[in-house]
Design a protein around this motif. Structure first.
Motif, short mmCIF file in Angstrom:
data_model
loop_
_atom_site.label_atom_id
_atom_site.label_comp_id
_atom_site.label_asym_id
_atom_site.label_seq_id
_atom_site.Cartn_x
_atom_site.Cartn_y
_atom_site.Cartn_z
N UNK A 184 43.25 37.74 50.92
CA UNK A 184 41.89 37.68 50.36
C UNK A 184 41.64 38.57 49.13
N UNK A 185 42.27 39.76 49.01
CA UNK A 185 41.90 40.65 47.89
C UNK A 185 41.91 40.00 46.52
N UNK A 186 42.97 39.24 46.21
CA UNK A 186 43.03 38.65 44.86
C UNK A 186 41.91 37.65 44.64
N UNK A 187 41.49 36.95 45.71
CA UNK A 187 40.42 35.95 45.57
C UNK A 187 39.05 36.61 45.49
N UNK A 188 38.88 37.73 46.19
CA UNK A 188 37.65 38.48 46.03
C UNK A 188 37.51 38.98 44.60
N UNK A 189 38.62 39.44 44.04
CA UNK A 189 38.57 39.94 42.67
C UNK A 189 38.15 38.83 41.71
N UNK A 190 38.68 37.63 41.91
CA UNK A 190 38.29 36.49 41.08
C UNK A 190 36.80 36.20 41.20
N UNK A 191 36.29 36.29 42.44
CA UNK A 191 34.87 35.99 42.65
C UNK A 191 33.98 37.07 42.04
N UNK A 192 34.40 38.33 42.11
CA UNK A 192 33.61 39.39 41.50
C UNK A 192 33.64 39.30 39.97
N UNK A 193 34.77 38.88 39.43
CA UNK A 193 34.84 38.65 37.98
C UNK A 193 33.88 37.55 37.57
N UNK A 194 33.83 36.48 38.36
CA UNK A 194 32.92 35.35 38.11
C UNK A 194 31.47 35.84 38.17
#
Length: 272
Positions: free
Chosen positions: A222-232
């Motif tokens: 999940x960490x890499x996908x959370x980072x993508x969502x926070x960037x969005x």
């Protein structure tokens, strides 16, 4: 006119097997008129045909043998009416139960189809209406086996737990989200369906806007996908507005193939 009929002849006449007739004899529901002491053959007479007709009719209505015997031993109109009324109520209860099962099967099929046909690694903005969840508020680390806390969600009637077992998820607190601490969960939950009768801790997730993202993998990824969502969110001028949800759409309950696991992340958000 023929006076005596063997068990084989009765079996052929009524289309029922020997074992059933012997069982009826054993429980005292339909005893043969006589038994030949030399060869132990059972013989029935036409006087017993009416009793057997009644037995077969009531068994066709799925009335238990014990109730049929009670009626035949105390044959009475009121007794028949009471027995039929009770059986009607039992049938109605079964119908409701079968409808619940049918709905759950269809819901599960819809969930599986939805998971299989997921658009992966695509961030979407969605509005979810109110959702009921069975929830256990408890700190759980990523390394822990969630099976025990999952059973704890079972509430006051854990025997019914299997009835509503469906989409399972864990939550990450808003505080941990902001610290990028994705290895600790603040609770475990199961989405409740309308048919579920659950006696435990229920919460209602309010209607809210969520960012969602699905990916193939496990909660470790999940960490890499959370980072993508926070960037969005940063690009859109959003900020998180509550605990994140990690929902298992496809996991070990359905497949042993890790490459087919599907997790959906949901983060409630608002405009800054």
């Amino acid at each position: 006119m023929k006076d005596l009929f063997t068990i084989g002849e009765i079996s052929r006449l009524y289309g029922i097997n020997y074992r059933t007739l012997r069982y009826y004899d054993e429980v005292g529901l339909l005893k043969p008129e006589c038994i030949n002491p030399e060869n132990n053959y059972r013989y029935y007479t036409t006087k017993q045909f009416e009793r057997l007709n009644t037995i077969l009719y009531l068994r066709e209505l799925d009335i238990p043998v014990s109730k049929i015997k009670e009626f035949l031993d105390n044959k009475d109109i009121d007794c028949m009416v009471k027995m039929l009324a009770e059986q009607k109520e039992e049938v109605q209860n079964k119908k409701r139960r079968l409808e619940l099962i049918e709905n759950k099967i269809q819901n599960r099929l819809n969930n599986i189809d939805d998971a299989i046909n997921s658009d992966l690694e695509v961030i979407r903005e969605k509005t979810f209406e109110k959702r009921k969840i069975a929830v256990l508020k408890k700190s759980i680390s990523l390394s822990e086996d969630i099976e025990y806390p999952l059973r704890e969600v079972g509430g006051k009637n854990p025997k019914n737990f299997v009835i509503f077992l469906g989409k399972v998820g864990v939550s990450v607190s808003l505080k941990d989200l902001k610290k990028e601490n994705y290895g600790v969960y603040s609770g475990i939950f199961i989405f409740l369906e309308n048919e579920d009768k659950y006696e435990g801790n229920i919460e209602v997730l309010p209607e809210s806007k969520y960012l969602t993202l699905r990916f193939r993998g496990t909660h470790n990824d999940t960490p890499e996908y959370y980072r993508k969502m926070f960037k969005y969110m940063k690009e859109k001028g959003f900020e998180p507005n509550g605990d994140a949800l990690e929902i298992s759409l496809m996991d070990y309950c359905l497949t042993n193939d890790l490459s087919k696991y599907v997790i959906e992340l949901q983060i409630p958000y608002k405009k800054r």
